[in-house]
Design a protein around this motif. Sequence first.
Motif, PDB file in Angstrom:
ATOM      1  N   PRO A  24       0.835  -1.209   0.000  1.00  0.00           N
ATOM      2  CA  PRO A  24       0.000   0.000   0.000  1.00  0.00           C
ATOM      3  C   PRO A  24       0.870   1.259   0.000  1.00  0.00           C
ATOM      4  O   PRO A  24       1.879   1.329   0.715  1.00  0.00           O
ATOM      5  CB  PRO A  24      -0.800  -0.113   1.306  1.00  0.00           C
ATOM      6  N   VAL A  25       0.487   2.262  -0.806  1.00  0.00           N
ATOM      7  CA  VAL A  25       1.215   3.539  -0.870  1.00  0.00           C
ATOM      8  C   VAL A  25       0.204   4.680  -0.877  1.00  0.00           C
ATOM      9  O   VAL A  25      -0.975   4.484  -1.176  1.00  0.00           O
ATOM     10  CB  VAL A  25       2.098   3.628  -2.134  1.00  0.00           C
ATOM     11  N   THR A  26       0.685   5.878  -0.555  1.00  0.00           N
ATOM     12  CA  THR A  26      -0.220   7.036  -0.579  1.00  0.00           C
ATOM     13  C   THR A  26      -0.527   7.479  -1.999  1.00  0.00           C
ATOM     14  O   THR A  26      -1.577   8.042  -2.270  1.00  0.00           O
ATOM     15  CB  THR A  26       0.389   8.218   0.200  1.00  0.00           C
ATOM     16  N   ARG A  27       0.433   7.231  -2.918  1.00  0.00           N
ATOM     17  CA  ARG A  27       0.197   7.531  -4.332  1.00  0.00           C
ATOM     18  C   ARG A  27       1.089   6.626  -5.167  1.00  0.00           C
ATOM     19  O   ARG A  27       2.145   6.159  -4.712  1.00  0.00           O
ATOM     20  CB  ARG A  27       0.489   8.988  -4.655  1.00  0.00           C
ATOM     21  N   LEU A  28       0.666   6.355  -6.406  1.00  0.00           N
ATOM     22  CA  LEU A  28       1.444   5.498  -7.285  1.00  0.00           C
ATOM     23  C   LEU A  28       2.700   6.222  -7.762  1.00  0.00           C
ATOM     24  O   LEU A  28       2.668   7.428  -8.012  1.00  0.00           O
ATOM     25  CB  LEU A  28       0.599   5.080  -8.497  1.00  0.00           C
ATOM     26  N   PRO A  29       3.823   5.524  -7.914  1.00  0.00           N
ATOM     27  CA  PRO A  29       5.044   6.174  -8.385  1.00  0.00           C
ATOM     28  C   PRO A  29       4.986   6.482  -9.876  1.00  0.00           C
ATOM     29  O   PRO A  29       4.293   5.804 -10.638  1.00  0.00           O
ATOM     30  CB  PRO A  29       6.130   5.128  -8.091  1.00  0.00           C
ATOM     31  N   GLY A  30       5.711   7.509 -10.277  1.00  0.00           N
ATOM     32  CA  GLY A  30       5.887   7.802 -11.686  1.00  0.00           C
ATOM     33  C   GLY A  30       7.102   7.067 -12.214  1.00  0.00           C
ATOM     34  O   GLY A  30       7.805   6.365 -11.474  1.00  0.00           O
ATOM     35  N   ALA A  38       3.864   0.892   2.835  1.00  0.00           N
ATOM     36  CA  ALA A  38       3.684   0.204   4.116  1.00  0.00           C
ATOM     37  C   ALA A  38       4.211  -1.230   3.999  1.00  0.00           C
ATOM     38  O   ALA A  38       4.854  -1.591   3.014  1.00  0.00           O
ATOM     39  CB  ALA A  38       2.211   0.220   4.500  1.00  0.00           C
ATOM     40  N   ALA A  39       3.916  -2.039   4.970  1.00  0.00           N
ATOM     41  CA  ALA A  39       4.410  -3.412   4.989  1.00  0.00           C
ATOM     42  C   ALA A  39       3.863  -4.223   3.817  1.00  0.00           C
ATOM     43  O   ALA A  39       2.723  -4.014   3.367  1.00  0.00           O
ATOM     44  CB  ALA A  39       4.019  -4.078   6.307  1.00  0.00           C
ATOM     45  N   VAL A  40       4.667  -5.157   3.323  1.00  0.00           N
ATOM     46  CA  VAL A  40       4.247  -6.036   2.230  1.00  0.00           C
ATOM     47  C   VAL A  40       3.222  -7.045   2.745  1.00  0.00           C
ATOM     48  O   VAL A  40       3.402  -7.647   3.804  1.00  0.00           O
ATOM     49  CB  VAL A  40       5.455  -6.779   1.632  1.00  0.00           C
ATOM     50  N   VAL A  41       2.150  -7.201   1.955  1.00  0.00           N
ATOM     51  CA  VAL A  41       1.120  -8.201   2.272  1.00  0.00           C
ATOM     52  C   VAL A  41       1.222  -9.306   1.228  1.00  0.00           C
ATOM     53  O   VAL A  41       1.209  -9.034   0.018  1.00  0.00           O
ATOM     54  CB  VAL A  41      -0.278  -7.575   2.256  1.00  0.00           C
ATOM     55  N   GLU A 106      -2.555   2.375  -4.258  1.00  0.00           N
ATOM     56  CA  GLU A 106      -2.572   3.688  -3.624  1.00  0.00           C
ATOM     57  C   GLU A 106      -3.874   3.911  -2.869  1.00  0.00           C
ATOM     58  O   GLU A 106      -4.862   3.189  -3.076  1.00  0.00           O
ATOM     59  CB  GLU A 106      -2.388   4.792  -4.661  1.00  0.00           C
ATOM     60  N   ASP A 107      -3.883   4.892  -1.985  1.00  0.00           N
ATOM     61  CA  ASP A 107      -5.101   5.268  -1.287  1.00  0.00           C
ATOM     62  C   ASP A 107      -6.178   5.583  -2.322  1.00  0.00           C
ATOM     63  O   ASP A 107      -5.950   6.334  -3.265  1.00  0.00           O
ATOM     64  CB  ASP A 107      -4.862   6.509  -0.418  1.00  0.00           C
ATOM     65  N   GLY A 108      -7.357   4.998  -2.166  1.00  0.00           N
ATOM     66  CA  GLY A 108      -8.422   5.180  -3.140  1.00  0.00           C
ATOM     67  C   GLY A 108      -8.598   3.983  -4.044  1.00  0.00           C
ATOM     68  O   GLY A 108      -9.590   3.881  -4.756  1.00  0.00           O
ATOM     69  N   GLY A 109      -7.632   3.033  -4.025  1.00  0.00           N
ATOM     70  CA  GLY A 109      -7.844   1.763  -4.697  1.00  0.00           C
ATOM     71  C   GLY A 109      -7.142   1.558  -6.022  1.00  0.00           C
ATOM     72  O   GLY A 109      -7.059   0.426  -6.501  1.00  0.00           O
ATOM     73  N   GLU A 110      -6.649   2.626  -6.681  1.00  0.00           N
ATOM     74  CA  GLU A 110      -5.962   2.428  -7.952  1.00  0.00           C
ATOM     75  C   GLU A 110      -4.679   1.632  -7.722  1.00  0.00           C
ATOM     76  O   GLU A 110      -4.060   1.707  -6.654  1.00  0.00           O
ATOM     77  CB  GLU A 110      -5.635   3.763  -8.614  1.00  0.00           C
ATOM     78  N   ASN A 111      -4.243   0.870  -8.765  1.00  0.00           N
ATOM     79  CA  ASN A 111      -3.098  -0.008  -8.566  1.00  0.00           C
ATOM     80  C   ASN A 111      -2.249  -0.139  -9.815  1.00  0.00           C
ATOM     81  O   ASN A 111      -2.677   0.199 -10.924  1.00  0.00           O
ATOM     82  CB  ASN A 111      -3.572  -1.391  -8.099  1.00  0.00           C
ATOM     83  N   MET A 112      -1.041  -0.636  -9.607  1.00  0.00           N
ATOM     84  CA  MET A 112      -0.125  -1.008 -10.682  1.00  0.00           C
ATOM     85  C   MET A 112       0.332  -2.430 -10.405  1.00  0.00           C
ATOM     86  O   MET A 112       0.657  -2.774  -9.262  1.00  0.00           O
ATOM     87  CB  MET A 112       1.086  -0.069 -10.726  1.00  0.00           C
ATOM     88  N   ILE A 113       0.346  -3.287 -11.460  1.00  0.00           N
ATOM     89  CA  ILE A 113       0.646  -4.699 -11.263  1.00  0.00           C
ATOM     90  C   ILE A 113       1.680  -5.166 -12.282  1.00  0.00           C
ATOM     91  O   ILE A 113       1.564  -4.875 -13.474  1.00  0.00           O
ATOM     92  CB  ILE A 113      -0.627  -5.569 -11.400  1.00  0.00           C
ATOM     93  N   THR A 114       2.693  -5.885 -11.805  1.00  0.00           N
ATOM     94  CA  THR A 114       3.654  -6.560 -12.670  1.00  0.00           C
ATOM     95  C   THR A 114       3.627  -8.041 -12.318  1.00  0.00           C
ATOM     96  O   THR A 114       3.666  -8.410 -11.146  1.00  0.00           O
ATOM     97  CB  THR A 114       5.076  -6.008 -12.465  1.00  0.00           C
ATOM     98  N   VAL A 115       3.543  -8.891 -13.353  1.00  0.00           N
ATOM     99  CA  VAL A 115       3.412 -10.331 -13.130  1.00  0.00           C
ATOM    100  C   VAL A 115       4.636 -11.065 -13.682  1.00  0.00           C
ATOM    101  O   VAL A 115       5.055 -10.824 -14.819  1.00  0.00           O
ATOM    102  CB  VAL A 115       2.141 -10.883 -13.799  1.00  0.00           C
ATOM    103  N   ASP A 248      -9.712  -0.877  -2.232  1.00  0.00           N
ATOM    104  CA  ASP A 248      -8.690  -1.544  -3.038  1.00  0.00           C
ATOM    105  C   ASP A 248      -9.395  -2.223  -4.209  1.00  0.00           C
ATOM    106  O   ASP A 248     -10.244  -3.091  -4.012  1.00  0.00           O
ATOM    107  CB  ASP A 248      -7.951  -2.567  -2.166  1.00  0.00           C
ATOM    108  N   ALA A 249      -9.039  -1.832  -5.439  1.00  0.00           N
ATOM    109  CA  ALA A 249      -9.709  -2.374  -6.621  1.00  0.00           C
ATOM    110  C   ALA A 249      -9.108  -3.686  -7.100  1.00  0.00           C
ATOM    111  O   ALA A 249      -9.641  -4.291  -8.043  1.00  0.00           O
ATOM    112  CB  ALA A 249      -9.665  -1.348  -7.754  1.00  0.00           C
ATOM    113  N   VAL A 250      -8.034  -4.161  -6.485  1.00  0.00           N
ATOM    114  CA  VAL A 250      -7.426  -5.425  -6.905  1.00  0.00           C
ATOM    115  C   VAL A 250      -8.433  -6.561  -6.711  1.00  0.00           C
ATOM    116  O   VAL A 250      -9.007  -6.723  -5.639  1.00  0.00           O
ATOM    117  CB  VAL A 250      -6.144  -5.708  -6.096  1.00  0.00           C
ATOM    118  N   GLY A 251      -8.653  -7.344  -7.738  1.00  0.00           N
ATOM    119  CA  GLY A 251      -9.573  -8.468  -7.648  1.00  0.00           C
ATOM    120  C   GLY A 251     -11.000  -8.146  -8.015  1.00  0.00           C
ATOM    121  O   GLY A 251     -11.828  -9.068  -8.154  1.00  0.00           O
ATOM    122  N   ALA A 252     -11.332  -6.861  -8.197  1.00  0.00           N
ATOM    123  CA  ALA A 252     -12.710  -6.501  -8.548  1.00  0.00           C
ATOM    124  C   ALA A 252     -13.093  -7.042  -9.917  1.00  0.00           C
ATOM    125  O   ALA A 252     -14.194  -7.562 -10.117  1.00  0.00           O
ATOM    126  CB  ALA A 252     -12.876  -4.985  -8.506  1.00  0.00           C
TER     127      ALA A 252
END
Length: 308
Positions: A24-30, A38-41, A106-115, A248-252
């Motif tokens: 979790p982060v306060t905003r996504l990085p550029g 925060a801590a890794v889940v 990020e706060d508000g649920g937006e995310n970035m994913i690398t697989v 958190d929009a992950v999994g929606a």
Amino acid sequence: MTPGTARELELVVVGSLNMDLTVPVTRLPGRGETVAGAAVVRVAGGKGANQAVAAARLGARVRLVGQVGDDALGRELLAAVAGEGVDVSGVRQVPAATGMAMIVVEDGGENMITVASGANRLFHLTAPGSSALMTTGLDLATADALLLQLEIPVAACLAAARQARAHGVPVVLNAAPYTQGLDDLLPLVDLLIVNESEADALCGGTDPAGLLALGPRAAVVTLGGRGARGRDAGGGCEAPSFQVPVVDAVGAGDTFCAQLALAHAAGLPLAEAVRRACAAGALATTAHGAQTAMPTGGQVERLLARAS
């Protein structure tokens, strides 16, 4: 079965299993930027596993077919998914690394994913009638629907879809992430589910009618916070989103796909099926994590009742 629920339905999911590492982060990085988190889940994930767990939470009997590494993460994944009531007897353990996903939310649920696909990239099915196919657990004789995604090779999806067609089992494809080379697969699909960027990559726009021209019998385009729209032989439909507190929009999206596949298998009209899927997807955004946030069928029914 009760209209709109998954009770008594049997869903076979052929797809990926990953271990998700979420920060979790306060905003996504550029680009090139470091942002403190925060801590890794660490939680079970992968589109195949996510959609299987979502369908089980909604009340269906679910069998998952896929592949993990013969390692600690693979064993942990199998235990987690089986703990949700999913039959994982069709998931092979192979001498490869288990797939992993790195997720920043990020706060508000937006995310970035690398697989990192790992064992998922090596997954394959042989042609129907081959004895090797039986080792995967891909038995569609009693299935009400087959659900596929594209975090495994297209060839594996094609082999599964061909067997489903041979058994008269509806094929639902979540064409995510977008992958080229779907010309042979799409005509075997009864219901295609994509987001706007995937739709644009497939047909140069976001109108479900353009997707139907590629071969599927019905198509649904998800619109994020704006709901979803679909089209089949009976015409088009659109369902608005449900207003919920997003965490958190992950999994929606995976929850949306599972509910839509089950409603389609139950024979509901497309408009009603899409509305139910929007409700399920919205509920999945109200807590952290993918599988941990997925709603039950009862929760979906209550949200639909409040919104009616």
